[in-house]
Write a protein that holds these residues in place. Structure first.
Motif, PDB file in Angstrom:
ATOM      1  N   PHE A  99     103.158-119.085 -79.495  1.00 34.07           N
ATOM      2  CA  PHE A  99     104.326-119.386 -78.482  1.00 34.07           C
ATOM      3  C   PHE A  99     105.723-119.288 -78.806  1.00 34.07           C
ATOM      4  CE2 PHE A  99     106.733-122.717 -76.346  1.00 34.07           C
ATOM      5  CZ  PHE A  99     107.195-122.082 -75.082  1.00 34.07           C
ATOM      6  N   LEU A 100     105.912-120.308 -80.183  1.00 33.98           N
ATOM      7  CA  LEU A 100     107.064-120.174 -80.651  1.00 33.98           C
ATOM      8  C   LEU A 100     107.769-119.039 -81.338  1.00 33.98           C
ATOM      9  CD1 LEU A 100     106.874-123.979 -82.281  1.00 33.98           C
ATOM     10  CD2 LEU A 100     107.965-123.249 -80.298  1.00 33.98           C
ATOM     11  N   ARG A 101     106.708-118.214 -81.821  1.00 35.13           N
ATOM     12  CA  ARG A 101     107.153-116.860 -82.346  1.00 35.13           C
ATOM     13  C   ARG A 101     107.672-115.951 -81.202  1.00 35.13           C
ATOM     14  NH1 ARG A 101     105.118-115.311 -87.469  1.00 35.13           N
ATOM     15  NH2 ARG A 101     105.073-113.169 -86.853  1.00 35.13           N
ATOM     16  N   ARG A 102     106.783-116.036 -80.152  1.00 34.68           N
ATOM     17  CA  ARG A 102     106.967-115.266 -78.876  1.00 34.68           C
ATOM     18  C   ARG A 102     108.430-115.771 -78.382  1.00 34.68           C
ATOM     19  NH1 ARG A 102     106.010-116.054 -73.526  1.00 34.68           N
ATOM     20  NH2 ARG A 102     104.390-117.412 -73.808  1.00 34.68           N
ATOM     21  N   THR A 103     108.740-117.000 -78.222  1.00 35.23           N
ATOM     22  CA  THR A 103     110.025-117.215 -77.447  1.00 35.23           C
ATOM     23  C   THR A 103     111.157-117.593 -78.303  1.00 35.23           C
ATOM     24  OG1 THR A 103     109.013-119.506 -77.647  1.00 35.23           O
ATOM     25  CG2 THR A 103     108.489-118.299 -75.452  1.00 35.23           C
ATOM     26  N   LEU A 104     110.783-117.982 -79.627  1.00 31.13           N
ATOM     27  CA  LEU A 104     112.124-118.464 -80.329  1.00 31.13           C
ATOM     28  C   LEU A 104     112.785-117.500 -81.106  1.00 31.13           C
ATOM     29  CD1 LEU A 104     111.627-122.165 -81.948  1.00 31.13           C
ATOM     30  CD2 LEU A 104     113.117-121.356 -80.209  1.00 31.13           C
ATOM     31  N   LEU A 105     111.547-116.748 -81.718  1.00 31.03           N
ATOM     32  CA  LEU A 105     112.190-115.579 -82.602  1.00 31.03           C
ATOM     33  C   LEU A 105     113.044-114.408 -82.249  1.00 31.03           C
ATOM     34  CD1 LEU A 105     109.141-114.882 -85.170  1.00 31.03           C
ATOM     35  CD2 LEU A 105     111.017-116.091 -85.505  1.00 31.03           C
ATOM     36  N   GLY A 160      94.534-130.441 -81.344  1.00 33.52           N
ATOM     37  CA  GLY A 160      94.223-130.186 -82.727  1.00 33.52           C
ATOM     38  C   GLY A 160      94.795-129.376 -83.531  1.00 33.52           C
ATOM     39  N   GLU A 161      95.938-128.627 -82.999  1.00 36.52           N
ATOM     40  CA  GLU A 161      96.620-127.799 -83.851  1.00 36.52           C
ATOM     41  C   GLU A 161      97.705-128.213 -84.909  1.00 36.52           C
ATOM     42  OE1 GLU A 161      98.616-124.989 -81.089  1.00 36.52           O
ATOM     43  OE2 GLU A 161      96.972-124.940 -79.885  1.00 36.52           O
ATOM     44  N   GLU A 201     111.041-117.319 -89.026  1.00 41.91           N
ATOM     45  CA  GLU A 201     109.743-117.041 -88.862  1.00 41.91           C
ATOM     46  C   GLU A 201     108.972-117.261 -90.101  1.00 41.91           C
ATOM     47  OE1 GLU A 201     107.314-112.752 -88.238  1.00 41.91           O
ATOM     48  OE2 GLU A 201     109.506-112.649 -89.006  1.00 41.91           O
ATOM     49  N   ALA A 202     109.870-117.557 -91.345  1.00 38.01           N
ATOM     50  CA  ALA A 202     109.216-118.103 -92.645  1.00 38.01           C
ATOM     51  C   ALA A 202     109.062-119.572 -92.298  1.00 38.01           C
ATOM     52  CB  ALA A 202     110.078-117.804 -93.722  1.00 38.01           C
ATOM     53  N   PHE A 203     109.946-120.357 -91.751  1.00 39.75           N
ATOM     54  CA  PHE A 203     109.547-121.532 -91.566  1.00 39.75           C
ATOM     55  C   PHE A 203     108.427-121.858 -90.556  1.00 39.75           C
ATOM     56  CE2 PHE A 203     110.294-125.655 -89.016  1.00 39.75           C
ATOM     57  CZ  PHE A 203     110.809-126.406 -89.837  1.00 39.75           C
ATOM     58  N   LEU A 204     108.379-121.219 -89.378  1.00 39.22           N
ATOM     59  CA  LEU A 204     107.252-121.290 -88.657  1.00 39.22           C
ATOM     60  C   LEU A 204     105.880-121.083 -89.608  1.00 39.22           C
ATOM     61  CD1 LEU A 204     108.050-119.536 -85.345  1.00 39.22           C
ATOM     62  CD2 LEU A 204     107.987-122.018 -85.790  1.00 39.22           C
ATOM     63  N   ASP A 205     105.534-119.864 -90.232  1.00 36.77           N
ATOM     64  CA  ASP A 205     104.656-119.815 -90.990  1.00 36.77           C
ATOM     65  C   ASP A 205     104.185-120.690 -91.946  1.00 36.77           C
ATOM     66  OD1 ASP A 205     104.456-117.243 -89.955  1.00 36.77           O
ATOM     67  OD2 ASP A 205     105.218-116.178 -91.336  1.00 36.77           O
ATOM     68  N   TRP A 206     105.383-121.356 -92.401  1.00 39.97           N
ATOM     69  CA  TRP A 206     104.989-122.445 -93.498  1.00 39.97           C
ATOM     70  C   TRP A 206     104.502-123.912 -92.802  1.00 39.97           C
ATOM     71  CZ3 TRP A 206     109.621-126.286 -95.198  1.00 39.97           C
ATOM     72  CH2 TRP A 206     109.148-126.942 -96.228  1.00 39.97           C
ATOM     73  N   VAL A 207     104.982-124.268 -91.546  1.00 34.42           N
ATOM     74  CA  VAL A 207     104.615-125.349 -90.989  1.00 34.42           C
ATOM     75  C   VAL A 207     103.657-125.459 -89.933  1.00 34.42           C
ATOM     76  CG1 VAL A 207     107.076-126.459 -91.141  1.00 34.42           C
ATOM     77  CG2 VAL A 207     106.627-125.541 -89.107  1.00 34.42           C
ATOM     78  N   LEU A 208     103.471-124.152 -89.411  1.00 32.80           N
ATOM     79  CA  LEU A 208     102.297-123.647 -88.456  1.00 32.80           C
ATOM     80  C   LEU A 208     101.606-122.507 -88.946  1.00 32.80           C
ATOM     81  CD1 LEU A 208     104.199-124.528 -85.243  1.00 32.80           C
ATOM     82  CD2 LEU A 208     102.542-126.037 -86.264  1.00 32.80           C
ATOM     83  N   PRO A 209     100.715-122.780 -90.087  1.00 30.65           N
ATOM     84  CA  PRO A 209     100.254-121.502 -90.638  1.00 30.65           C
ATOM     85  C   PRO A 209      98.922-121.115 -89.633  1.00 30.65           C
ATOM     86  CG  PRO A 209      99.349-123.499 -91.862  1.00 30.65           C
ATOM     87  CD  PRO A 209     100.617-123.889 -90.887  1.00 30.65           C
ATOM     88  N   ALA A 210      98.882-119.649 -89.774  1.00 34.92           N
ATOM     89  CA  ALA A 210      97.881-119.104 -88.795  1.00 34.92           C
ATOM     90  C   ALA A 210      96.667-119.859 -89.333  1.00 34.92           C
ATOM     91  CB  ALA A 210      98.088-117.779 -88.930  1.00 34.92           C
ATOM     92  N   ALA A 211      95.613-119.981 -88.058  1.00 40.56           N
ATOM     93  CA  ALA A 211      94.154-120.265 -88.311  1.00 40.56           C
ATOM     94  C   ALA A 211      93.561-119.178 -89.372  1.00 40.56           C
ATOM     95  CB  ALA A 211      93.490-120.399 -87.234  1.00 40.56           C
ATOM     96  N   PRO A 212      92.343-119.542 -89.906  1.00 38.45           N
ATOM     97  CA  PRO A 212      91.804-118.570 -90.877  1.00 38.45           C
ATOM     98  C   PRO A 212      91.277-117.220 -90.002  1.00 38.45           C
ATOM     99  CG  PRO A 212      91.155-120.516 -91.481  1.00 38.45           C
ATOM    100  CD  PRO A 212      91.958-120.990 -90.275  1.00 38.45           C
TER     101      PRO A 212
END
Length: 216
Positions: A99-105, A160-161, A201-212
């Motif tokens: 959601f954040l990638r879609r709206t914020l980026l 649980g995210e 984007e790098a920050f989001l990937d760092w603090v909210l990593p994608a699920a496996p």
């Protein structure tokens, strides 16, 4: 025989809503340019009126003073940045990260070209001397954005995210990379510009990593 003055009984009509909107839009667009060029302290209402092509009296019909004009600029220029967070939420099955990638980026990627970055730098530079400027930015941008982030973070934690409650307690952390890049570009952008969207984007990937499963 009909008497009376010519035109008696005619209804006087004010400007059409379209004309009013166009005039207001021209004033806001002119004010954005003048505020960015001269700063808040160096901007005069007469300068904005001249650039907008309206009489100074007309300007005051729309904005009572310079502080109200600055707030009007914030409302117009920051609308999509704030609205993307506060007026919607994750779609069914969408994670907070997506959601954040879609709206914020998209909003952060256009921060410099839209001149929103210039307004942020203006607030940082002059907000301490002009409390109304800082208060307007908090009212228009910070409070609704932080409230929305906190709500979305609470919902994500319930799903649980999130591994902790840091984003619930300190929602301003999410704005940190964008503000950092904005200040950096104001000071060092001519020599070493930062891509604000890439930093966020790098920050989001760092603090909210994608699920496996998402990384597979």
């Amino acid at each position: 025989m009909t008497g009376g003055r010519p035109g008696a009984g005619r209804v006087r009509r004010g400007p059409s809503p379209d004309k009013t909107a166009r005039t207001r839009g021209a004033i806001v667009a002119a004010a954005l340019v003048v505020f960015v060029e001269r700063g808040f302290s160096g901007t005069r209402m007469i300068d904005v009126a001249e650039r907008a092509g309206v009489a100074k009296g007309t300007l005051y019909l729309y904005f009572r003073d310079k502080e109200a004009l600055f707030e009007g600029v914030l409302q117009e220029v920051m609308a999509d940045l704030v609205g993307g967070l506060s007026l919607q939420g994750p779609a069914p099955g969408e994670t907070l990260r997506d959601f954040l990638r879609r709206t914020l980026l998209p909003a952060f990627r256009s921060l410099e070209t839209s001149r929103r970055a210039d307004l942020i730098r203006l607030v940082v530079a002059e907000g301490g001397r002009f409390p109304d400027v800082a208060a307007a930015y908090r009212r228009v941008v910070i409070d609704p954005a932080m409230g929305a982030i906190r709500r979305h973070a609470q919902a994500a934690a319930a799903r649980g995210e999130l591994s902790g409650d840091a984003l619930v307690r300190f929602p301003m952390l999410l704005a940190a990379p964008g503000v950092l890049a904005t200040i950096w570009n104001g000071l060092y952008g001519a020599e070493e510009p930062l891509d604000t969207g890439a930093v966020v984007e790098a920050f989001l990937d760092w603090v909210l990593p994608a699920a496996p499963a998402d990384r597979a």
